[in-house]
Design an enzyme around this catalytic site. Structure first.
Site, PDB file in Angstrom:
ATOM      1  N   ASP A   1      -8.964   4.789  -8.889  1.00  0.00           N
ATOM      2  CA  ASP A   1      -8.375   5.987  -8.800  1.00  0.00           C
ATOM      3  C   ASP A   1      -6.943   5.815  -8.861  1.00  0.00           C
ATOM      4  OD1 ASP A   1      -7.392   8.390  -8.234  1.00  0.00           O
ATOM      5  OD2 ASP A   1      -7.524   8.438  -5.837  1.00  0.00           O
TER       6      ASP A   1
ATOM      7  N   ASP B   1      -8.530 -12.641  11.876  1.00  0.00           N
ATOM      8  CA  ASP B   1      -7.549 -13.373  11.197  1.00  0.00           C
ATOM      9  C   ASP B   1      -6.725 -14.387  12.434  1.00  0.00           C
ATOM     10  OD1 ASP B   1      -5.601 -13.892   8.998  1.00  0.00           O
ATOM     11  OD2 ASP B   1      -4.202 -13.176  10.247  1.00  0.00           O
TER      12      ASP B   1
ATOM     13  N   GLU C   1     -11.477 -16.649  11.710  1.00  0.00           N
ATOM     14  CA  GLU C   1     -10.963 -17.525  10.863  1.00  0.00           C
ATOM     15  C   GLU C   1     -10.564 -18.540  11.612  1.00  0.00           C
ATOM     16  OE1 GLU C   1      -7.017 -17.722   7.831  1.00  0.00           O
ATOM     17  OE2 GLU C   1      -7.035 -16.529   9.734  1.00  0.00           O
TER      18      GLU C   1
ATOM     19  N   ASP D   1      -6.919 -17.505   0.697  1.00  0.00           N
ATOM     20  CA  ASP D   1      -5.911 -18.425   1.095  1.00  0.00           C
ATOM     21  C   ASP D   1      -6.098 -19.886   0.405  1.00  0.00           C
ATOM     22  OD1 ASP D   1      -4.621 -16.901   2.891  1.00  0.00           O
ATOM     23  OD2 ASP D   1      -6.132 -16.957   4.473  1.00  0.00           O
TER      24      ASP D   1
ATOM     25  N   ARG E   1      -5.385 -14.878  -6.513  1.00  0.00           N
ATOM     26  CA  ARG E   1      -5.566 -13.550  -6.085  1.00  0.00           C
ATOM     27  C   ARG E   1      -5.442 -12.541  -7.529  1.00  0.00           C
ATOM     28  NH1 ARG E   1      -1.960 -13.110  -0.414  1.00  0.00           N
ATOM     29  NH2 ARG E   1      -3.025 -14.803   0.385  1.00  0.00           N
TER      30      ARG E   1
END
Length: 598
Positions: A146, A325, A355, A424, A485
């Site tokens: 979108d 996290d 994590e 990460d 990423r």
């Protein structure tokens, strides 16, 4: 007189779930007891009592560091009644006993341990996690469905990664993920782990500004409802990333303190050292001193109640679990226990993953998490083994595998989140020597990835694919440059991408079809440092598989002594017949073979 067992090379901790574990099954409940010894000449046995004393042998389960772990399993005990037990240790100097009072030559002097009803928190294995493979999606970089919600200054899809990538947007969103659910279904994945989707001040989303709102750049509540419904229709579960240790500076409570200073009713929601608030030279505690990530005071009852409300809201909305996290930075007593009770009280089948980067078994006692992100197994041990780095040979691989199996209770071993890489870390193909973003993947590294992933998918736990790894994506994690990423370029496959996609499709299909791959039983067959070769058996569900892997390039042959019968290679379909000396297996390394006994 009883003596300290640890001083004499004996370790047992009745409060540790890996040492005393109750595993509930569909037909029977087992009590698993483990004892660690540094005395190779000592032979232990278990003595336990309800109606009368029963003696069980203890079998060696493998090395945990310098300690040999022995295990005994009690079947058929009445868990509504206490179980008394002790260990008998037979050695060259006679027999000694280990009980609640220590190590002694007389069983009465040693005393007994007791396992009482309700002493251990219920810790069931979630059936739906078994045989299922997860796929991690970093929303801004997966697919743009979108363009109307793209933030100002959005980088064109496939454009160059810049420094400070948290401030860079590519326009990926939930609509794009919905558009690609058929792709994920074709790949075969059964679960999606979504990096943060709540309103935030960055593309990574770890600086939350509103936990009850979907970030507008990703969609809205209706979009997320459609994602859940469409994923569930394809039998794909969805777990969300939650950041409860800190917020962003745009979070409403922090903003109120910035405006009102010491007069704000929310000043005790954080750790301020003075007023007015200074975000340039932060005068408050923040995650790793990053000013944009102020740390929440979770011990504050109002903060705690607010965060539990977040957990209730989204669990009731229909998500299938949580990835938490940096949970190890929240040390307030009872917080994670309350979180688990809150979530499981709404959905007992919710999957809770912490994590945790290192081997820390205290998080998997059955009262907090179901699993941790098992970086030490795949990212550390397996990448190091197949890359040939850090002195990780076959012996070290075996030790790392034993540690992963023995340091945690069985339920956690079966549910651990086995990641090869993530947002990460550097891309797994890059870590295996495949090159960096923009390079053509090195063919040897592609073979290493195929060997590594095949071996990982053959181990207990829940395998995880980081988006694009199935297409051969490369990317190094830098100091302030997160090439791992990069956006997934859908139009470009490349030879390595097509090869890896087909490979992961096969692994996921085999993982679903063969219950032996879900079993906690891993029996070592061969360790050959010179050939860089490791072999083991996987048994369960009426099946037995032989898993053989090597990192050595080129032809490698081995004969697995003591293996008999006829086998079929699950990937190639090749038939093998064991001879008088065992099963001869040929590999073209780096390679892993999965051989099913017929």
């Amino acid at each position: 007189m009883a003596t300290d067992p640890a001083a004499e090379g004996v370790l047992f901790d009745p409060s540790r779930r890996a040492d005393v574990n109750v595993v509930e099954g569909p037909e029977t409940t087992r009590v698993i007891l483990r004892l660690r010894l540094r005395q190779p000449e000592v032979v232990p046995r278990l003595e336990w009592r309800q109606a009368g004393w029963t003696t069980l042998p203890m079998t060696p389960a493998g090395l945990l560091g310098d300690w040999m772990v022995f295990q005994a399993v009690i079947h058929g005990a009445d868990l509504a009644e206490p179980i008394a037990y002790r260990f008998a240790l037979a050695g060259p100097d006679g027999e000694r006993f280990l009980g609640a009072r220590g190590l002694a030559p007389d069983p009465q002097e040693a005393g007994t341990f007791r396992l009482c009803p309700g002493a251990l928190a219920p810790f069931p294995v979630l059936p739906w996690t078994q045989g299922r493979v997860f796929y991690q999606v970093f929303p801004d970089r997966f697919a743009n469905g979108d363009p109307s919600n793209d933030p100002p200054g959005t980088t064109p899809w496939g454009g160059p990664i810049t420094h400070g990538t948290g401030e860079q947007y590519y326009g990926g969103d939930l609509a794009g993920l919905i558009d690609r659910l058929d792709y994920l279904a074709e790949l075969g994945v059964g679960g999606i782990y979504l990096n943060p989707i709540f309103a935030s001040g960055s593309s990574h989303g770890y600086d939350t500004v509103d936990y009850f709102r979907i970030d507008p750049r990703l969609g809205d509540l209706d979009t997320f409802r459609a994602l859940l419904d469409e994923a569930h229709r394809r039998e794909i579960r969805v777990i969300l990333d939650a950041v409860f240790n800190h917020t962003g500076t745009g979070f409403w409570a922090f903003q109120d303190v910035m405006e009102r200073g010491a007069a704000s009713r929310y000043k005790d929601w954080y750790f301020f050292h003075g007023f007015p608030v200074d975000v340039e030279g932060p005068n408050y505690e923040a995650w790793w001193n990053v000013a944009s990530l102020p740390k929440l005071r979770v011990a504050n009852p109002e903060v705690r109640a607010y965060l539990m409300g977040v957990a209730r809201y989204w669990t009731r909305f229909g998500i299938d679990g949580w990835r938490l996290d940096v949970p190890n930075e929240i040390r307030e007593p009872g917080f994670w226990e309350e979180f688990r009770l809150t979530v499981k009280g709404i959905n007992p089948q919710a999957y809770v993953v912490g994590e945790i980067w290192h081997v820390e078994p205290e998080w998997l006692e059955g009262d907090r998490f179901d699993a941790v992100m098992n970086y030490p197994l795949a990212r550390d041990a397996l990448v190091g083994f197949y890359r040939g780095q850090g002195g990780l040979g076959a012996t070290e691989l075996d030790r790392a595998l034993r540690r992963a199996l023995l340091v945690y209770p069985e339920q956690a071993v079966l549910m651990n989140f086995n990641v090869m890489g993530s947002h990460d870390t550097s891309r797994v193909l890059t870590a295996l020597g495949g090159g960096n973003l923009g390079d053509r993947p090195d063919p040897v590294a592609v073979r290493r990835l195929k060997a590594l992933s095949t071996f990982l998918f053959a181990l207990p736990g829940v395998p995880v694919i980081y988006y694009g790894d199935e297409r051969g994506m490369l990317g190094e994690k830098g100091e302030n440059w997160d090439a791992q990423r990069a956006p997934l370029v859908w139009e470009e496959w490349g030879e390595a991408g097509r090869e890896l996609f087909a490979h992961f499709q096969t692994l996921i299909r085999l993982r679903r079809q063969h219950p032996a791959l879900w079993s906690p039983v891993v029996t070592r067959l061969a360790v050959d440092d010179e050939a860089g070769l490791y072999a083991c058996t996987r048994s369960g569900g009426g099946e037995e598989l032989v898993v053989v892997t090597t990192r050595t390039p080129g032809p490698v042959r081995t004969v697995l002594a003591g293996v008999s019968g006829r086998y079929r290679d699950l990937i190639t379909g090749t038939q093998l017949q064991a001879g008088g000396h065992g099963l001869e297996v040929a590999l073209d390394g780096p390679e892993t073979r999965l051989l099913l006994r017929e």
